[in-house]
Motif scaffolding. Structure first.
Motif, PDB file in Angstrom:
ATOM      1  N   ILE A 187     -28.779  -7.481  30.174  1.00 61.27           N
ATOM      2  CA  ILE A 187     -29.670  -8.260  29.311  1.00 61.27           C
ATOM      3  C   ILE A 187     -29.401  -7.918  27.843  1.00 61.27           C
ATOM      4  N   GLY A 188     -29.150  -8.952  27.058  1.00 62.25           N
ATOM      5  CA  GLY A 188     -28.898  -8.778  25.635  1.00 62.25           C
ATOM      6  C   GLY A 188     -27.520  -8.242  25.299  1.00 62.25           C
ATOM      7  N   PHE A 189     -26.603  -8.232  26.281  1.00 64.93           N
ATOM      8  CA  PHE A 189     -25.303  -7.618  26.024  1.00 64.93           C
ATOM      9  C   PHE A 189     -24.522  -8.372  24.958  1.00 64.93           C
ATOM     10  N   GLY A 190     -23.954  -7.576  24.034  1.00 68.79           N
ATOM     11  CA  GLY A 190     -23.103  -8.137  22.991  1.00 68.79           C
ATOM     12  C   GLY A 190     -21.804  -7.366  22.842  1.00 68.79           C
ATOM     13  N   TYR A 191     -21.898  -6.045  22.939  1.00 68.94           N
ATOM     14  CA  TYR A 191     -20.703  -5.213  22.790  1.00 68.94           C
ATOM     15  C   TYR A 191     -20.990  -3.804  23.288  1.00 68.94           C
ATOM     16  N   VAL A 192     -19.913  -3.101  23.623  1.00 69.69           N
ATOM     17  CA  VAL A 192     -20.042  -1.720  24.100  1.00 69.69           C
ATOM     18  C   VAL A 192     -20.232  -0.785  22.910  1.00 69.69           C
ATOM     19  N   ILE A 193     -20.620   0.421  23.202  1.00 69.03           N
ATOM     20  CA  ILE A 193     -20.813   1.445  22.181  1.00 69.03           C
ATOM     21  C   ILE A 193     -19.513   1.685  21.414  1.00 69.03           C
ATOM     22  N   SER A 194     -19.619   1.992  20.131  1.00 66.29           N
ATOM     23  CA  SER A 194     -18.429   2.226  19.306  1.00 66.29           C
ATOM     24  C   SER A 194     -17.779   3.569  19.668  1.00 66.29           C
ATOM     25  N   PRO A 195     -16.495   3.730  19.386  1.00 64.71           N
ATOM     26  CA  PRO A 195     -15.814   4.989  19.702  1.00 64.71           C
ATOM     27  C   PRO A 195     -16.449   6.204  19.020  1.00 64.71           C
ATOM     28  N   GLY A 196     -16.839   6.045  17.759  1.00 67.62           N
ATOM     29  CA  GLY A 196     -17.440   7.156  17.039  1.00 67.62           C
ATOM     30  C   GLY A 196     -18.756   7.599  17.659  1.00 67.62           C
ATOM     31  N   ALA A 197     -19.593   6.625  18.011  1.00 64.60           N
ATOM     32  CA  ALA A 197     -20.889   6.941  18.624  1.00 64.60           C
ATOM     33  C   ALA A 197     -20.700   7.529  20.018  1.00 64.60           C
ATOM     34  N   LEU A 198     -19.693   7.042  20.754  1.00 61.82           N
ATOM     35  CA  LEU A 198     -19.447   7.548  22.101  1.00 61.82           C
ATOM     36  C   LEU A 198     -18.949   8.992  22.046  1.00 61.82           C
ATOM     37  N   ALA A 199     -18.052   9.300  21.109  1.00 61.85           N
ATOM     38  CA  ALA A 199     -17.550  10.666  20.976  1.00 61.85           C
ATOM     39  C   ALA A 199     -18.682  11.614  20.599  1.00 61.85           C
ATOM     40  N   GLN A 249     -12.471  -9.914  22.417  1.00 57.68           N
ATOM     41  CA  GLN A 249     -13.241  -8.693  22.197  1.00 57.68           C
ATOM     42  C   GLN A 249     -12.818  -7.616  23.196  1.00 57.68           C
ATOM     43  N   ARG A 250     -12.549  -6.434  22.684  1.00 55.56           N
ATOM     44  CA  ARG A 250     -12.209  -5.299  23.564  1.00 55.56           C
ATOM     45  C   ARG A 250     -13.518  -4.598  23.944  1.00 55.56           C
ATOM     46  N   ASN A 251     -14.141  -5.104  24.986  1.00 57.25           N
ATOM     47  CA  ASN A 251     -15.457  -4.618  25.392  1.00 57.25           C
ATOM     48  C   ASN A 251     -15.399  -3.796  26.676  1.00 57.25           C
ATOM     49  N   HIS A 252     -14.256  -3.195  26.929  1.00 57.52           N
ATOM     50  CA  HIS A 252     -14.124  -2.420  28.157  1.00 57.52           C
ATOM     51  C   HIS A 252     -13.419  -1.101  27.872  1.00 57.52           C
ATOM     52  N   CYS A 253     -13.897  -0.027  28.521  1.00 54.02           N
ATOM     53  CA  CYS A 253     -13.320   1.301  28.340  1.00 54.02           C
ATOM     54  C   CYS A 253     -12.596   1.742  29.598  1.00 54.02           C
ATOM     55  N   LYS A 254     -11.379   2.224  29.431  1.00 55.93           N
ATOM     56  CA  LYS A 254     -10.561   2.749  30.523  1.00 55.93           C
ATOM     57  C   LYS A 254      -9.967   4.090  30.100  1.00 55.93           C
ATOM     58  N   VAL A 255      -9.394   4.806  31.061  1.00 54.97           N
ATOM     59  CA  VAL A 255      -8.873   6.138  30.764  1.00 54.97           C
ATOM     60  C   VAL A 255      -7.424   6.251  31.237  1.00 54.97           C
ATOM     61  N   ILE A 256      -6.559   6.689  30.340  1.00 54.03           N
ATOM     62  CA  ILE A 256      -5.161   6.953  30.675  1.00 54.03           C
ATOM     63  C   ILE A 256      -5.039   8.419  31.081  1.00 54.03           C
TER      64      ILE A 256
END
Length: 312
Positions: A187-199, A249-256
């Motif tokens: 609900i209300g989705f627009g974008y994922v959390i920013s890299p700075g805020a996630l770190a 929009q790059r709205n997905h996080c993955k891990v290498i």
């Protein structure tokens, strides 16, 4: 008096001759914690051997770089992710060292082989796979699940309680850089959390204290490779298997978690199980590679947006 003067001259002459030895000959070295035995001891290095020139990149930051008698010590951090030529090596105390230089320039010094990687050197980083659907179902919670993988690589035990806590407290708007939209309902989705805020959020967990935001316009896919070659998993922002045409929009996080022969081992949280294969996600086959898949560098390049987290 004459004998004392003779001995004094011999000592001075001997010192001058020793200091005049070239870096390729045997030399005296003070031990370094990353390089050799007990600190403060004096040892003799063997003569460096010439080898066919090859390239390496510095992929670890905490190693010393030395010249001559180690009187001039630099750090590998000063040259992190830079590429150098190697044409001389030597082994000391059971460890191998490379003299590194730029073409046409004198060597900047030598450092432990473990601080560098050759351009196509394979590497796998021990990292747990975490789904954003099970055991905690958060269809819009890719950032939290991907962050949990980084925590797991640092020794965090992944439990249902941990995943619930991560998703429940993920910073949201209006917090600066927070995610817009509920991770459970969308609900209300627009974008994922920013890299700075996630770190910053990741560092609130004990095993996340060394997680950093490396996002930059200068960050390249080659940098991602070198982080992995240095033993660090990389969380990056890209496209999902549900990506619609025209949506950039790059709205997905993955891990290498690995690199081998021009391909990256990608852990995508957008699957129920680590065993889910290609085509079991959102059916956009450009990015529906499965939960764990080797993905070509060119494919990563197409979705790469210079946003990533890793471990310092």
């Amino acid at each position: 008096m004459e004998k004392k003067n003779v001995f004094k001259k011999i000592i001075i002459l001997g010192t001058a001759l020793v200091l005049g030895l070239s870096a390729s000959t045997a030399s005296v070295v003070k031990a370094d914690t990353n390089n050799s035995g007990a600190a403060g001891t004096q040892q003799v290095l063997p003569q460096a051997q010439k080898v066919k020139t090859f390239q390496v990149a510095i992929v670890k930051k905490n190693y010393g770089i030395y010249q001559g008698f180690f009187a001039s010590k630099k750090t590998s951090q000063d040259y992190f992710h830079q590429t150098f030529n190697v044409n001389r090596t030597f082994t000391y105390n059971g460890k191998k060292y490379y003299w590194i230089n730029k073409k046409g320039s004198p060597a900047i010094g030598y450092l432990n082989k473990n601080a560098v990687a050759t351009p196509n050197q394979a590497k796998l980083v021990d990292t747990p796979y975490v789904s954003q659907y099970a055991p905690v179902k958060a269809p819009w919670g890719c950032a939290g699940a991907a962050m949990a993988m980084l925590l797991g690589s640092q020794g965090q035990k992944i439990t249902t309680g941990l995943l619930q806590n991560i998703q429940n407290h993920l910073p949201m708007q209006p917090t600066k850089g927070g995610q817009k939209g509920n991770v459970y309902t969308g609900i209300g989705f627009g974008y994922v959390i920013s890299p700075g805020a996630l770190a910053k959020y990741a560092r609130t967990y004990p095993q996340g204290k060394n997680i950093i935001n490396v996002s930059s316009k200068k960050l390249t896919v080659n940098d991602l490779k070198m982080y992995v070659q240095g033993g660090k998993p990389v969380l990056y922002y890209g496209f999902s298997s549900y990506q619609k045409a025209g949506d950039n929009q790059r709205n997905h996080c993955k891990v290498i978690t690995g690199y081998k022969q021009g391909k990256f081992l990608v852990y995508d949280p957008l699957y129920y199980s680590r065993n889910d294969g290609a085509g079991t996600g959102g059916k956009n086959m450009k990015y529906d590679h499965g939960a764990i898949a080797w993905v070509a560098k060119a494919t990563i390049q197409k979705e790469f947006c210079h946003k990533a987290l890793t471990i310092k």
